[in-house]
Design an enzyme around this catalytic site. Structure first.
Site: not given
Length: 697
Positions: A198, A275, A320
């Site tokens: 992220e 992800n 995700d």
């Protein structure tokens, strides 16, 4: 002669066991291969190389589990997310708490033996997506191995807790790499991956020599800069599935932040990858290509890191939907024939059975409600996407949400019942593509490539949404690809599972309990207060012929951070403890921590409705990932609705960096003074909303 031979053999075995016990954590490949011959120990993260989390112990069974009582408990240093699976070797427990602190206890009495604090800088707190958690250690030939939150891999002397060696696993110090997963050890090599997708990192898994810490190999999970030669054939193959070079700015993702397993017979190491970075497929890869090896199970040679095969669980990932969940190896009969399989229940909501010899798809079915795919192709296992999956042109409500149908919480497999016990959940969330990529100077700001969705502030509407976020314990039949039984929970985010030969399944819950069920029928047989949410996987072990069951309690992780409004932790506060139970024990837990109390007054609300709306947008985008969307905390990070008037007076200074030594990142240069004031006014408004709601009850 036969009695004499038997006596000599028994004596040699006893001497060998005594020699192993004389050196703490004296675990090697032979002991791990024969773990079922030493069921009194829990020597690896999933107990065995196959990560089944099944114990052959039977002293505690469905017949007597109601007699379990608290044998001992130890309070940990930090009351935050506690996600470790403890290890027990020859009567000693090794476990971890928040900030990667390692603890060693006498496994029978709870007596502390030593503690190691890696001194992770408090500033690192804001540079990981999901709290300063740690999922445990590995042990090997007298050493304990820790992956610290700041990216260090550390070897400790198992007898003393003193540091033996330390290496930095971080590829780029300018990127926000973390470690939250437990190391694994195969053939004398310590294996560890990293988190940080992220925050814009490139994923990889690395092997280090267990004796020296010297790097043996590194396997990247996504390609690097296409202007440079690929590192190997696997990266050349992956590069063909990406478009443009946009992902280079954000690293690409694919972090190996949790699951691994190993098959000694096939000599294959299996790793799960994460992800994409950013989530938005349009920014990352111009909306084209499968993007290998995101959201995949990859088989490697453990000695060299050589790629063997892969199975991509979610091609074109934009939700995700990581494949970092547990990879369980088992030999089961399918269509009447024995098959060597691996099983996974990843975030995307489908349960997969894969041939672990070659990566071929065998079967799959959804274990919760999903709307982003209508099913899986029966030959290839590729998802059959629906129109609901594409949020590139219009916002879409995706089910399951980015928190997943099954997150990192360990599942287990019981070869006697044939069931996999999944800590599952029903979740959903709206995803909306951002109009342009986000570039910010702070490593503490996540980049999804999305506009942060708003949750309603109205308590009644929010309650309706919360009712759709429910937890489940599912006993899943992997052959029939259907649930054998299901137990429903009011809340999501419940803990990992343990199954035993005593026909039992143990699990901790997010609402502060530890529970036992009959493995075959799902009937609840036992329950005990835990004082806090329980997340990690429980274990069972034996010392001097007496069986114990251990849980790590401590609410935290991603759920109470960004999803604060969807959790109800007013009564269950974070309290991190080791809880160990045995039959007939009668120790007592102290009373749980009390919920916060609203301050008598706050500064006046002076902002206009438009300014408050702007403050809400800023809060949810900058602050919501820790303090909870709409300023409703899940109980781990302070709930800002409860800020004292004194803290309000210092608000601008705190946001500008005055509390960096307490873990609050600086937003100086990210937010200007008017924006900080808008955020503060929104917090004051939410305090007033809470007071009004309390008065109406």
């Amino acid at each position: 002669m036969k009695p004499l031979i038997a006596f000599v053999s028994f004596s040699l075995l006893s001497l060998a066991i005594q020699a192993q016990a004389a050196t703490p954590a004296n675990v090697d490949e032979a002991r791990l291969r024969d773990a079922d011959q030493q069921p009194q120990n829990w020597m690896a993260h999933g107990r065995t190389y196959d990560e089944q989390r099944f114990s052959p112990l039977t002293a505690i069974s469905d017949k007597n589990v109601a007699g379990l009582g608290l044998a001992w408990t130890q309070k940990l240093d930090v009351d935050r997310g506690t996600e470790a699976t403890p290890l027990v070797v020859d009567g000693v427990m090794y476990t971890t708490g928040a900030f990667s602190i390692v603890y060693a206890y006498d496994a029978a009495t709870g007596k502390p033996l030593w503690k190691y604090d890696p001194k992770v800088a408090i500033q690192k707190l804001s540079q990981g997506c999901c709290d300063v958690v740690n999922r445990g250690v590995a042990v090997w030939k007298g050493k304990v191995y820790l992956g610290a939150f700041d990216g260090r891999l550390i070897a400790l002397d198992a007898a003393t807790g003193k540091e033996v060696w330390s290496v930095d696993t971080v590829l780029d110090p300018n990127k926000s790499y973390t470690i939250t997963g437990a190391p694994r050890i195969v053939k004398g090599k310590v294996l560890i991956g990293n988190g940080g997708a992220e925050f814009g990192v490139r994923g990889y898994v690395t092997a280090y020599d267990a004796d020296t810490g010297k790097q043996a190999w590194r396997f990247f999970t996504v390609p690097g800069d296409p202007a440079l030669p690929p590192e190997n054939e696997a990266m050349a193959k992956a590069l063909k599935t990406w478009k443009g070079n946009g992902w280079v700015k954000w690293g690409g993702g694919g972090t190996v932040w949790d699951s691994m397993s190993y098959d000694p017979e096939l000599d294959l190491l299996y790793v799960g990858t994460g992800n994409g970075s950013p989530w938005n497929y349009q920014f990352r890869s111009q909306g084209e290509g499968d993007n290998l090896y995101l959201s995949s199970i990859v088989a490697l040679r453990p000695e060299t890191g050589e790629y063997v095969w892969h199975f991509q669980v979610t091609p074109k990932d934009r939700w995700d939907f990581t494949a970092t969940q547990q990879i369980i190896l088992a030999d089961i009969k399918i269509d009447g024939k024995p098959r060597k399989v691996l099983m996974q229940a990843p975030k995307n909501g489908f349960f997969y059975v894969i041939d672990r010899t070659n990566g071929a798809f065998i079967s799959g079915n959804n274990f919760v409600q999903v709307n982003w795919a209508s099913g899986l192709d029966p030959k290839t296992g590729r998802p059959l996407y629906t129109e609901q999956s594409d949020y590139s042109k219009a916002p879409k409500v995706i089910q399951p949400s980015f928190l997943g149908a099954h997150s990192w919480h360990p599942m287990s497999f019981n070869p006697q019942t044939g069931y996999v016990y999944i800590p599952a959940q029903d979740t959903l969330a709206e995803l909306k593509a951002a109009k342009e990529p986000l570039f910010l100077p702070s490593k503490s700001v996540v980049n999804f490539g999305l506009d942060v969705p708003d949750l309603p502030e109205d308590p009644k509407v929010l309650g309706q949404i919360r009712s759709l976020w429910r937890g489940k314990l599912i006993a899943w039949d992997p052959v029939k690809q259907q649930a054998a039984w299901t137990h429903e929970y009011v809340e999501s985010g419940n803990g990992g599972t343990l199954s035993t030969a005593g026909n039992l399944v143990f699990q901790g819950t997010s609402d502060g309990r530890v529970v036992a069920y009959a493995a075959d029928s799902g009937k609840q047989l036992w329950e005990h207060r835990a004082n806090s949410g329980v997340l990690g996987g429980p274990i069972t072990y034996e010392v001097k012929g007496e069986q114990y069951v251990a849980f790590m309690a401590g609410w935290g992780g991603i759920m109470p951070l960004i999803a604060g409004p969807l959790t109800d932790k007013g009564k269950v506060q974070p309290e991190s403890r080791v809880l160990v139970f045995k039959l007939g024990a009668k120790e007592q837990l102290p009373p749980p921590r009390q919920a916060p109390v609203l301050p008598p007054s706050t500064p006046p609300l002076t902002a206009s409705a438009d300014e408050i709306a702007q403050g809400r947008t800023l809060f949810n985008g900058m602050c919501g990932s820790c303090h909870g969307l709409n300023a409703i905390s899940g109980g781990v990070i302070p709930d800002l609705r409860y800020l004292s008037e004194e803290k309000h007076k210092a608000f601008v200074g705190i946001v500008s960096g005055a509390f960096m030594n307490k873990g609050m990142p600086s937003f100086a240069g990210v937010l200007d003074m008017p924006q900080m004031t808008q955020i503060q006014q929104y917090i004051i408004k939410r305090n007033q909303d809470l007071r009004a709601a309390n008065a109406a009850q």
